[in-house]
Design a protein around this motif. Structure first.
Motif, mmCIF file in Angstrom:
data_model
loop_
_atom_site.group_PDB
_atom_site.id
_atom_site.type_symbol
_atom_site.label_atom_id
_atom_site.label_comp_id
_atom_site.label_asym_id
_atom_site.label_seq_id
_atom_site.Cartn_x
_atom_site.Cartn_y
_atom_site.Cartn_z
ATOM 1 N N LEU A 85 0.350 22.148 52.474
ATOM 2 C CA LEU A 85 0.008 20.874 51.846
ATOM 3 C C LEU A 85 0.354 19.729 52.793
ATOM 4 O O LEU A 85 1.403 19.748 53.436
ATOM 5 C CB LEU A 85 0.785 20.703 50.538
ATOM 6 N N ASP A 86 -0.507 18.738 52.845
ATOM 7 C CA ASP A 86 -0.283 17.560 53.682
ATOM 8 C C ASP A 86 0.921 16.793 53.139
ATOM 9 O O ASP A 86 0.879 16.248 52.038
ATOM 10 C CB ASP A 86 -1.538 16.687 53.672
ATOM 11 N N ALA A 93 3.638 15.740 48.357
ATOM 12 C CA ALA A 93 5.075 15.700 48.619
ATOM 13 C C ALA A 93 5.848 16.072 47.358
ATOM 14 O O ALA A 93 6.851 16.793 47.424
ATOM 15 C CB ALA A 93 5.478 14.319 49.125
ATOM 16 N N ARG A 94 5.400 15.618 46.214
ATOM 17 C CA ARG A 94 6.049 15.957 44.934
ATOM 18 C C ARG A 94 5.894 17.448 44.643
ATOM 19 O O ARG A 94 6.835 18.099 44.201
ATOM 20 C CB ARG A 94 5.451 15.108 43.803
ATOM 21 N N ILE A 95 4.710 17.994 44.908
ATOM 22 C CA ILE A 95 4.481 19.432 44.696
ATOM 23 C C ILE A 95 5.406 20.252 45.598
ATOM 24 O O ILE A 95 5.998 21.235 45.169
ATOM 25 C CB ILE A 95 2.997 19.798 44.939
ATOM 26 N N VAL A 96 5.547 19.823 46.848
ATOM 27 C CA VAL A 96 6.435 20.523 47.787
ATOM 28 C C VAL A 96 7.877 20.481 47.287
ATOM 29 O O VAL A 96 8.597 21.482 47.351
ATOM 30 C CB VAL A 96 6.311 19.932 49.207
ATOM 31 N N TRP A 108 15.990 28.022 58.064
ATOM 32 C CA TRP A 108 15.114 27.569 59.132
ATOM 33 C C TRP A 108 13.830 27.017 58.532
ATOM 34 O O TRP A 108 13.238 27.623 57.641
ATOM 35 C CB TRP A 108 14.789 28.736 60.068
ATOM 36 N N THR A 109 13.402 25.871 59.015
ATOM 37 C CA THR A 109 12.156 25.239 58.562
ATOM 38 C C THR A 109 11.363 24.785 59.770
ATOM 39 O O THR A 109 11.927 24.240 60.717
ATOM 40 C CB THR A 109 12.460 24.005 57.680
ATOM 41 N N ARG A 110 10.062 25.025 59.731
ATOM 42 C CA ARG A 110 9.171 24.533 60.772
ATOM 43 C C ARG A 110 8.150 23.610 60.113
ATOM 44 O O ARG A 110 7.493 23.985 59.146
ATOM 45 C CB ARG A 110 8.428 25.693 61.447
ATOM 46 N N ILE A 111 8.040 22.401 60.625
ATOM 47 C CA ILE A 111 7.057 21.444 60.119
ATOM 48 C C ILE A 111 5.832 21.528 61.020
ATOM 49 O O ILE A 111 5.956 21.500 62.250
ATOM 50 C CB ILE A 111 7.621 20.001 60.129
ATOM 51 N N GLY A 112 4.663 21.617 60.411
ATOM 52 C CA GLY A 112 3.422 21.710 61.169
ATOM 53 C C GLY A 112 2.514 20.538 60.901
ATOM 54 O O GLY A 112 2.934 19.509 60.367
ATOM 55 N N LYS A 113 1.240 20.700 61.267
ATOM 56 C CA LYS A 113 0.255 19.637 61.068
ATOM 57 C C LYS A 113 0.163 19.275 59.586
ATOM 58 O O LYS A 113 0.076 18.120 59.218
ATOM 59 C CB LYS A 113 -1.107 20.086 61.589
ATOM 60 N N LYS A 114 0.142 20.299 58.770
ATOM 61 C CA LYS A 114 0.163 20.065 57.322
ATOM 62 C C LYS A 114 1.094 21.094 56.714
ATOM 63 O O LYS A 114 0.930 22.300 56.882
ATOM 64 C CB LYS A 114 -1.240 20.123 56.738
ATOM 65 N N GLY A 115 2.092 20.621 56.095
ATOM 66 C CA GLY A 115 2.997 21.517 55.406
ATOM 67 C C GLY A 115 4.169 21.984 56.224
ATOM 68 O O GLY A 115 4.537 21.387 57.231
ATOM 69 N N MET A 116 4.747 23.097 55.746
ATOM 70 C CA MET A 116 5.964 23.611 56.375
ATOM 71 C C MET A 116 6.063 25.106 56.162
ATOM 72 O O MET A 116 5.416 25.668 55.275
ATOM 73 C CB MET A 116 7.185 22.921 55.795
ATOM 74 N N VAL A 117 6.888 25.705 56.985
ATOM 75 C CA VAL A 117 7.192 27.121 56.889
ATOM 76 C C VAL A 117 8.705 27.246 56.698
ATOM 77 O O VAL A 117 9.477 26.627 57.431
ATOM 78 C CB VAL A 117 6.743 27.874 58.165
ATOM 79 N N LEU A 138 -2.578 27.125 48.775
ATOM 80 C CA LEU A 138 -1.526 26.116 48.695
ATOM 81 C C LEU A 138 -0.214 26.641 49.283
ATOM 82 O O LEU A 138 0.470 25.942 50.009
ATOM 83 C CB LEU A 138 -1.289 25.700 47.247
ATOM 84 N N VAL A 139 0.123 27.884 48.918
ATOM 85 C CA VAL A 139 1.371 28.504 49.337
ATOM 86 C C VAL A 139 1.099 29.967 49.657
ATOM 87 O O VAL A 139 0.350 30.644 48.942
ATOM 88 C CB VAL A 139 2.441 28.434 48.220
#
Length: 162
Positions: A85-86, A93-96, A108-117, A138-139
């Motif tokens: 999600l962007d 952002a609320r959904i995330v 560990w978190t990786r932020i990408g072009k849209k969303g995160m891992v 979405l997920v």
């Protein structure tokens, strides 16, 4: 007559970091230069085993400039939640936030072009995807025999390091 030359980065991504993962028994594979696509065709077998030293050395030599992928599963002892999600959109952002509140804290978190891992310890829960009513993912819960691009790889669209 023109010749094609291999692209050379000042710091080869796979060549710079892959050996540290390999020494710890974590399966990583070379990805195509600044892409998400794995180089080896049979890469998914590395969810259960490390490549042998000869194979890994060949990758280090031949694909040192490639991005790096983490093969998820028993060998790496990792799985991930990929939230597609962007994050700049307020509704997303609320959904995330809601999704993250339902999950344990990730180390560990990786932020990408849209969303995160978000990374977690491996379990034998199979890969699954949650989609919206239009069929857009979405997920994703990515488990054995999947891979995720990891830093310091270069994102194919933004051309910026993860």
């Amino acid at each position: 007559m023109s010749t094609i030359t291999e692209r050379r980065d000042p710091t080869p991504i796979f060549g710079a970091v892959a050996n540290e993962y390999y020494k710890r028994g974590i399966s990583v594979i070379p990805l195509v230069y600044h892409e998400k696509k794995p180089v080896p065709n049979d890469w998914s077998k590395f969810a259960d085993e490390l490549p042998d030293v000869q194979q890994f050395s060949k990758w280090m030599n031949d694909y040192s400039n490639g991005n790096i992928g983490l093969v998820l599963g028993k060998q790496s002892n990792m799985t991930v939640i990929d939230i597609d999600l962007d994050l700049t959109d307020e509704n997303n952002a609320r959904i995330v936030q809601i999704i993250q509140s339902a999950l344990p804290k990730s180390p560990w978190t990786r932020i990408g072009k849209k969303g995160m891992v978000l990374a977690y310890q491996y379990t034998d829960v199979p890969t699954f995807r949650i989609k919206d009513s239009a069929g857009k993912t979405l997920v994703e819960y990515l488990s054995a025999r999947t891979q995720v691009v990891i830093p310091p790889s270069i994102h194919p669209d933004t051309k910026v390091a993860y």
